[in-house]
Every structure is written in structure tokens, then in C-alpha cells.
Design an enzyme around this catalytic site. Structure first.
Site, PDB file in Angstrom:
ATOM      1  N   LYS A   1      -5.877  -7.468  10.415  1.00  0.00           N
ATOM      2  CA  LYS A   1      -7.033  -6.839   9.767  1.00  0.00           C
ATOM      3  C   LYS A   1      -6.790  -6.930   8.259  1.00  0.00           C
ATOM      4  CE  LYS A   1      -8.589  -3.675   7.920  1.00  0.00           C
ATOM      5  NZ  LYS A   1      -9.171  -3.736   6.556  1.00  0.00           N
ATOM      6  N   PRO A   2      -7.434  -7.902   7.584  1.00  0.00           N
ATOM      7  CA  PRO A   2      -7.242  -8.004   6.131  1.00  0.00           C
ATOM      8  C   PRO A   2      -8.056  -6.936   5.401  1.00  0.00           C
ATOM      9  CG  PRO A   2      -8.809  -9.674   6.879  1.00  0.00           C
ATOM     10  CD  PRO A   2      -8.352  -8.919   8.115  1.00  0.00           C
ATOM     11  N   ALA A   3      -7.757  -6.740   4.135  1.00  0.00           N
ATOM     12  CA  ALA A   3      -8.481  -5.745   3.336  1.00  0.00           C
ATOM     13  C   ALA A   3      -9.960  -6.127   3.242  1.00  0.00           C
ATOM     14  CB  ALA A   3      -7.873  -5.659   1.942  1.00  0.00           C
TER      15      ALA A   3
ATOM     16  N   GLY B   1       0.268  -1.412   2.337  1.00  0.00           N
ATOM     17  CA  GLY B   1      -0.837  -0.724   1.663  1.00  0.00           C
ATOM     18  C   GLY B   1      -0.336   0.561   1.040  1.00  0.00           C
TER      19      GLY B   1
ATOM     20  N   GLU C   1       5.222  -1.209   4.484  1.00  0.00           N
ATOM     21  CA  GLU C   1       5.472  -1.638   3.097  1.00  0.00           C
ATOM     22  C   GLU C   1       4.464  -0.884   2.245  1.00  0.00           C
ATOM     23  OE1 GLU C   1       7.830  -3.574   2.127  1.00  0.00           O
ATOM     24  OE2 GLU C   1       8.474  -4.561   3.960  1.00  0.00           O
TER      25      GLU C   1
ATOM     26  N   ARG D   1       2.391  -9.679 -13.806  1.00  0.00           N
ATOM     27  CA  ARG D   1       2.131 -10.484 -12.612  1.00  0.00           C
ATOM     28  C   ARG D   1       1.010  -9.808 -11.822  1.00  0.00           C
ATOM     29  NH1 ARG D   1       5.415 -10.184  -7.395  1.00  0.00           N
ATOM     30  NH2 ARG D   1       4.765 -11.986  -6.200  1.00  0.00           N
TER      31      ARG D   1
ATOM     32  N   CYS E   1       2.712  -3.868  -5.964  1.00  0.00           N
ATOM     33  CA  CYS E   1       3.549  -2.719  -5.608  1.00  0.00           C
ATOM     34  C   CYS E   1       4.879  -2.805  -6.347  1.00  0.00           C
ATOM     35  CB  CYS E   1       3.777  -2.691  -4.111  1.00  0.00           C
ATOM     36  SG  CYS E   1       4.384  -4.271  -3.512  1.00  0.00           S
TER      37      CYS E   1
ATOM     38  N   GLU F   1       1.210   5.550  -9.224  1.00  0.00           N
ATOM     39  CA  GLU F   1       1.194   4.091  -9.325  1.00  0.00           C
ATOM     40  C   GLU F   1      -0.010   3.683 -10.187  1.00  0.00           C
ATOM     41  OE1 GLU F   1       0.769   2.431  -5.412  1.00  0.00           O
ATOM     42  OE2 GLU F   1       2.033   0.737  -5.906  1.00  0.00           O
TER      43      GLU F   1
HETATM   44  P1  NAP Z   1      -4.906   0.779   1.288  1.00  0.00           P
HETATM   45  O1  NAP Z   1      -6.130   1.459   0.829  1.00  0.00           O
HETATM   46  O2  NAP Z   1      -3.860   1.589   1.942  1.00  0.00           O
HETATM   47  O3  NAP Z   1      -5.403  -0.385   2.256  1.00  0.00           O
HETATM   48  C1  NAP Z   1      -4.513  -1.290   2.852  1.00  0.00           C
HETATM   49  C2  NAP Z   1      -5.096  -1.737   4.164  1.00  0.00           C
HETATM   50  O4  NAP Z   1      -5.209  -0.619   5.033  1.00  0.00           O
HETATM   51  C3  NAP Z   1      -6.495  -2.326   4.055  1.00  0.00           C
HETATM   52  O5  NAP Z   1      -6.633  -3.385   4.961  1.00  0.00           O
HETATM   53  C4  NAP Z   1      -7.358  -1.164   4.453  1.00  0.00           C
HETATM   54  O6  NAP Z   1      -8.623  -1.529   4.947  1.00  0.00           O
HETATM   55  C5  NAP Z   1      -6.520  -0.542   5.531  1.00  0.00           C
HETATM   56  N1  NAP Z   1      -6.870   0.841   5.834  1.00  0.00           N
HETATM   57  C6  NAP Z   1      -7.416   1.767   5.005  1.00  0.00           C
HETATM   58  N2  NAP Z   1      -7.618   2.923   5.690  1.00  0.00           N
HETATM   59  C7  NAP Z   1      -7.188   2.717   6.962  1.00  0.00           C
HETATM   60  C8  NAP Z   1      -7.126   3.513   8.124  1.00  0.00           C
HETATM   61  N3  NAP Z   1      -7.554   4.766   8.135  1.00  0.00           N
HETATM   62  N4  NAP Z   1      -6.641   2.985   9.264  1.00  0.00           N
HETATM   63  C9  NAP Z   1      -6.191   1.712   9.286  1.00  0.00           C
HETATM   64  N5  NAP Z   1      -6.222   0.893   8.198  1.00  0.00           N
HETATM   65  C10 NAP Z   1      -6.700   1.395   7.052  1.00  0.00           C
HETATM   66  O7  NAP Z   1      -4.159   0.009   0.124  1.00  0.00           O
HETATM   67  P2  NAP Z   1      -4.797  -1.027  -0.895  1.00  0.00           P
HETATM   68  O8  NAP Z   1      -5.551  -0.252  -1.905  1.00  0.00           O
HETATM   69  O9  NAP Z   1      -5.483  -2.123  -0.176  1.00  0.00           O
HETATM   70  O10 NAP Z   1      -3.488  -1.683  -1.518  1.00  0.00           O
HETATM   71  C11 NAP Z   1      -2.817  -1.122  -2.564  1.00  0.00           C
HETATM   72  C12 NAP Z   1      -1.595  -0.384  -2.085  1.00  0.00           C
HETATM   73  O11 NAP Z   1      -0.767  -1.266  -1.322  1.00  0.00           O
HETATM   74  C13 NAP Z   1      -0.732   0.078  -3.231  1.00  0.00           C
HETATM   75  O12 NAP Z   1      -0.290   1.384  -3.010  1.00  0.00           O
HETATM   76  C14 NAP Z   1       0.432  -0.895  -3.212  1.00  0.00           C
HETATM   77  O13 NAP Z   1       1.595  -0.408  -3.782  1.00  0.00           O
HETATM   78  C15 NAP Z   1       0.575  -1.169  -1.777  1.00  0.00           C
HETATM   79  N6  NAP Z   1       1.290  -2.442  -1.570  1.00  0.00           N
HETATM   80  C16 NAP Z   1       2.567  -2.386  -1.096  1.00  0.00           C
HETATM   81  C17 NAP Z   1       3.289  -3.544  -0.920  1.00  0.00           C
HETATM   82  C18 NAP Z   1       4.693  -3.504  -0.386  1.00  0.00           C
HETATM   83  O14 NAP Z   1       5.158  -4.527   0.110  1.00  0.00           O
HETATM   84  N7  NAP Z   1       5.393  -2.388  -0.432  1.00  0.00           N
HETATM   85  C19 NAP Z   1       2.716  -4.770  -1.226  1.00  0.00           C
HETATM   86  C20 NAP Z   1       1.412  -4.797  -1.717  1.00  0.00           C
HETATM   87  C21 NAP Z   1       0.703  -3.613  -1.864  1.00  0.00           C
HETATM   88  P3  NAP Z   1      -9.911  -1.500   3.983  1.00  0.00           P
HETATM   89  O15 NAP Z   1      -9.687  -2.554   2.976  1.00  0.00           O
HETATM   90  O16 NAP Z   1     -11.024  -1.806   4.904  1.00  0.00           O
HETATM   91  O17 NAP Z   1      -9.975  -0.129   3.387  1.00  0.00           O
END
Ligand code: NAP
Length: 484
Positions: free
Chosen positions: A181-183, A235, A257, A285, A291, A388
Site C-alpha cells: 500500500k503506497p502513500a 512512516g 521504520e 537530501r 527520516c 521532526e
Molecule cells: P504516515 O502519515 O505515517 O504515512 C505512511 C503510510 O502509512 C502511508 O502509506 C499512509 O497512507 C499510511 N497510513 C496512514 N494512516 C494509516 C492507518 N491508519 N493505517 C494504515 N496505514 C496508514 O507518514 P508519511 O507522512 O507518509 O511519511 C513521513 C514519515 O515517515 C516521517 O515521520 C518519516 O520520518 C517517516 N519515515 C521513516 C523512515 C525510516 O526508515 N525510519 C523512512 C522514511 C520516512 P496515506 O498516504 O493514504 O495516508
């Protein structure tokens, strides 16, 4: 040419059981170009029924895929690596249009993301168990590794390819089938990748891609489904915590992650020019939307002015603009809410007394642009010290001794990565041993490497992606006691 016209051909339906299908009911949602806010595509908006169909396909393919020779699994990944690499320009255009980053950043991500396909094509044939004699000599102990089973992967928008290949490649190599399931903001890259993996020979049902705007509603039943055996998520910490709770019922294997708040330490003996070079990488970058992005620059007071001045010069020299334009270094942030959050964090710090060395004001015009910004004299109670930032903002704090620097670095709930610049070898050891993070970059501003284990501690999650550790997340160890 409008952004819509510039978009290369890319599938916009769901990929289930090897077929491209509309969502049940036919609904779609728009994907927008963050440099204009214009819709560039409309992808299928999956329902609960579609999600279940994707898991049905993964479950149906699991047995045969686990029995497929590791070499064959590896060859498909290797072929996919070659196709992605050959078609870098096409994918970079798609990625830049849906995510905003400049073309050169998209190409850098494609090189990094494709490398997971190659790395795990090599790891597929290196999965091994062990054999030993029980201490009392009476029996033999045999262990073997088997695929965990069907996997659900949920990925973020900031690295639409690499955050997927880091999960998909080891799952496929280990013999697991997968639903991805991509974003919602950046689904096109993953749909393009699914097409490439099919072209590379991946059998139907091994990879399934579900795009949806009803994320929680569609993912919930999959996580609760007893046929699912593993959940891997990249995420935010907040969503990760909720997914861990949901996965407790089925006792799923889980990898998380999550968010970061990376400290970037510059000691008084550092090569300041090298530290500035590293800072540009660690901060800029992916426009700071990583993250691993340096969130807090913690600089020895004796070199703070030199470091701040040089970093400001470099940040002022960056060119902002739509990612497809030539020579652009900084694209828009991914969406309005993200841009507003960054602006709010800067306003909070400035309101509390921080000095703006460059940037700090919103530009006019369309798109979600935020200028490269350097802040000094940042008060410790500023929100951007604990949150963050996820944008091109570099707040600089100062310290006077090593213990203080380490205490400041560790003063966060997160623990993904830390960077340190120093030329003192004894200090290097004290620092990397003392930092409470899953990864440390010494005299370098980037740590991501497909051959190394990527992951965090504390609120940054658990599990590792990449390296020899990455495939273990998709394997179970079975022990056989052999009497004779
Ligand atoms: P996010 O809002 O948590 O979303 C990530 C993914 O989760 C998306 O596909 C999102 O779908 C899905 N999601 C959201 N609510 C959900 C739910 N209730 N149930 C299941 N899936 C759900 O994060 P983001 O804003 O896309 O990404 C930014 C965050 O990712 C930052 O905090 C960053 O630090 C972190 N990140 C961490 C790493 C690592 O390796 N540690 C790498 C990259 C990013 P939708 O798009 O449809 O909302």
C-alpha cells in the site's frame, strides 16, 4: 507543456493477482504535482473488498513462490534492477511530478532504490541454516529458514521507490508474497514498479499493489486477517504505534521504520569545510523530507560562527523551483500541510528568539515551496528541537564539552541516526558508542546504503532493512531435533 502532459505512461489501476483492475465501484482519487497543485493522474481508490482480493491473491501464490528455486527468485529481482536502471529517466519524471523533488534527487533515489533489487537478488541464494551436535551428544540440532508468509507493506511518500524496494526485494528473495500500500500522495512510482516486476517475470499474485484514500478502513481488515503473517511499515511514529497495536491480535511479525530527529555534531577539532559539506547532504537530501535528515545541528561554540556562516552561504546558493526545471536544487514540499508545518516550526523558533540567517519567509506563487533556512541562537524550548522538521530548515545549537554534546544529541524520544564530525579517533569511539541511535555517520552526511542495516531504536522503531539483516525480517527459523 502542462505537468499532466509531461507524465510518462504509468498504470493507474490496482494490481491484483497479476491483473490491472479498477476499484470495486470504480472510484479514483487525484495525484497532484506539488509545484502547482495541478492533478496529474487519477488512480484507483480501493475498497475493503479490493484489499481482501489483493490478500487472497498473495495467499494463493504463497506456496508456489516459497517453492520457487532461490536462484529463479534472484534472477527476477536482478532483471527488475536492470529495467529500472535502464528506464531511470522515465521513472525520475514520474517521481518528480508526484513528489516534487528535483530530477537529480529522483535519479539519486532510483539508483539507491534499484540497488535493493540487486542486493537482494544476491541474498536470495545465501539463506542458510546450521547443524550442530547437542551438548550431551545424544541428538543433532538442525535449523532451517523458511519464508514468513504473506506480507503487508505500507510505505511513505518521501522516497516512493526506495521505501518500497527495501521491503519488496527482501520479501521476494525470501519467498514471501506481498501486498503493498503506497502513500496516497505518491502512488504512481509503485504502480510503475509493479509493472516492471511483472515484465521481469514475477509470477501473478507474488506482488499486489493497492492504492486507496480510505487507508485505515482498507488496511484494518488485512491486518486482522489470520492469513497475513507479517506487517512492515515505514512512516510516522504515530501511525506506526497504532499499527503495532492492531497487529498484536494476530501476533504478526512486525518491522517499523519510523520518524527521526537526527543530531548532527560538529566538534572543535572537526574539518569545518567537510562538516558543512556533510551538513548540506544530511539536511538537504530530498529537500529535508527524509527520516535521516539532520534535525538539530549541535556545534562546538568555538567553531559555531564559522560553521553557521559557511552553511548559510551554501544554503543561499541553492536554486528553488519546479523539480523538472534545469538546475533546480530545491523543489516544493510535498503538500500544503507539510509546508505550513515547516513555516509554523520556524515561526515558533523565531518568536522565542532564534536569529534567521537566511530564508524563513514564504515565497509567492503556486506550489508548496519553502526556502532553505538557517537559524542560529535557537532557544532550547523551540518546537523544532523536539519535532521532526521534514523541510529545508537548519537550526544550530551550541555546546562546550563532549558530555554536554552527547546529552543534547540523546535528548529526544527518537533514535534513528546521528552524525558526528571530529578528527579525534578516541572521541569517535566514545561518540558512536554513546549515541542512542540505530545508525551513526562519522565524518559523513549520509548513511543510507543497501548493503548496511538501516533502522532505529526508541521511537524510531525496530527491525532492519538492507544488509544481511534485511532478509531475516522475512524469514522464520525452524529447529529440527534429530535423534538416531
Ligand atoms: P504516515 O502519515 O505515517 O504515512 C505512511 C503510510 O502509512 C502511508 O502509506 C499512509 O497512507 C499510511 N497510513 C496512514 N494512516 C494509516 C492507518 N491508519 N493505517 C494504515 N496505514 C496508514 O507518514 P508519511 O507522512 O507518509 O511519511 C513521513 C514519515 O515517515 C516521517 O515521520 C518519516 O520520518 C517517516 N519515515 C521513516 C523512515 C525510516 O526508515 N525510519 C523512512 C522514511 C520516512 P496515506 O498516504 O493514504 O495516508
Amino acid at each position: 507543456m502542462s505537468a499532466h502532459d509531461a507524465l510518462p505512461e504509468v498504470p493507474q489501476q490496482l494490481f491484483i493477482g497479476g491483473s490491472w483492475v479498477d476499484a470495486a465501484g470504480g472510484a479514483t482519487f487525484a495525484v497532484e504535482d506539488p509545484s502547482t497543485g495541478e492533478a496529474i493522474a487519477h488512480v484507483a481508490d480501493a475498497t475493503v473488498e479490493d484489499g481482501t482480493a489483493a490478500l487472497d491473491a498473495a495467499v494463493a501464490a504463497q506456496k508456489d513462490w516459497a517453492a520457487t528455486p532461490p536462484r529463479d527468485r534472484g534472477e527476477i529481482l536482478r532483471k527488475a534492477f536492470e529495467i529500472v536502471t535502464e528506464r531511470t529517466d522515465e521513472l525520475a519524471t514520474i517521481m518528480t511530478l508526484e513528489m516534487g523533488k528535483p530530477l537529480k534527487e529522483s535519479k539519486a533515489e532510483i539508483a539507491y532504490g534499484a540497488e535493493f533489487l540487486r542486493w537482494f537478488s544476491e541474498e536470495a541464494v545465501r539463506v542458510a541454516g546450521r547443524y550442530s551436535t547437542a551438548p550431551n551428544g545424544a541428538t543433532r540440532l538442525l535449523t532451517l529458514k523458511q519464508p514468513v508468509g504473506p506480507v503487508l507493506a505500507i510505505t511513505p511518500w518521501n522516497f516512493p521507490l526506495a521505501m518500497g524496494t527495501r521491503k519488496i526485494a527482501p520479501a521476494i528473495a525470501a519467498g514471501c508474497t506481498i501486498v503493498v500500500k503506497p502513500a496516497g500522495l505518491t502512488p504512481l512510482t509503485m504502480l510503475w514498479l509493479a509493472q516492471v516486476l511483472a515484465e521481469a517475470g514475477l509470477p501473478d499474485g507474488v506482488l499486489n499493489v493497492v492504492t486507496t484514500k480510505s487507508t485505515g478502513k482498507v488496511m484494518g481488515p488485512l491486518i486482522a486477517d489470520p492469513r497475513l503473517r507479517k506487517l512492515t511499515f515505514t512512516g510516522s511514529t504515530e501511525v506506526g504505534q497504532s499499527l503495532v497495536e492492531q497487529s498484536a491480535k494476530g501476533l504478526l511479525r512486525v518491522s517499523m521504520e519510523l520518524g527521526g530527529n537526527a543530531p548532527f555534531l560538529v566538534f572543535d577539532d572537526a574539518d569545518v569545510d567537510a562538516a558543512v559539506e556533510g551538513a548540506m547532504l544530511a539536511k538537504m537530501r530530498n529537500i529535508g523530507e527524509a527520516c535521516t535528515a539532520a534535525n538539530r545541528f549541535i556545534v562546538h561554540a568555538s567553531v559555531a560562527e564559522e560553521f553557521s556562516t559557511k552553511l548559510t552561504e551554501r544554503m543561499q546558493g541553492l536554486k528553488s523551483g519546479p523539480g523538472l526545471e534545469d538546475g533546480v536544487d530545491v523543489g516544493p514540499l510535498v503538500e500544503e500541510a507539510q509546508r505550513d508545518k515547516v513555516a509554523q516550526l520556524v515561526a515558533d523558533a523565531v518568536g522565542k528568539g532564534a536569529t534567521v540567517r537566511c530564508g524563513g519567509t514564504l515565497p509567492d506563487g503556486p506550489g508548496w515551496f519553502y526556502p532553505p533556512t538557517v537559524l542560529t541562537d535557537v532557544p532550547l524550548d523551540s518546537d523544532l528541537r523536539t519535532e521532526e522538521i521534514f523541510g529545508p530548515v537548519a537550526p544550530i545549537f551550541t555546546f562546550t564539552d563532549e558530555d554536554e554534546a552527547l546529552a543534547m544529541a540523546n535528548d529526544t524520544e527518537y533514535g534513528l541516526v546521528a552524525y558526528a564530525f571530529t578528527r579525534d579517533h578516541a572521541r569517535v569511539i566514545r561518540v558512536y558508542e554513546g549515541l542512542e541511535t540505530g545508525m551513526v555517520g562519522i565524518n559523513q552526511g549520509i548513511v543510507s546504503n543497501p548493503a548496511a542495516p538501516f533502522g532505529g531504536v526508541k521511537a524510531s522503531g525496530f527491525g532492519r532493512e538492507g544488509g544481511t539483516e534485511g532478509i531475516e525480517e522475512y524469514l522464520e527459523t525452524k529447529y529440527v531435533g534429530l535423534a538416531f
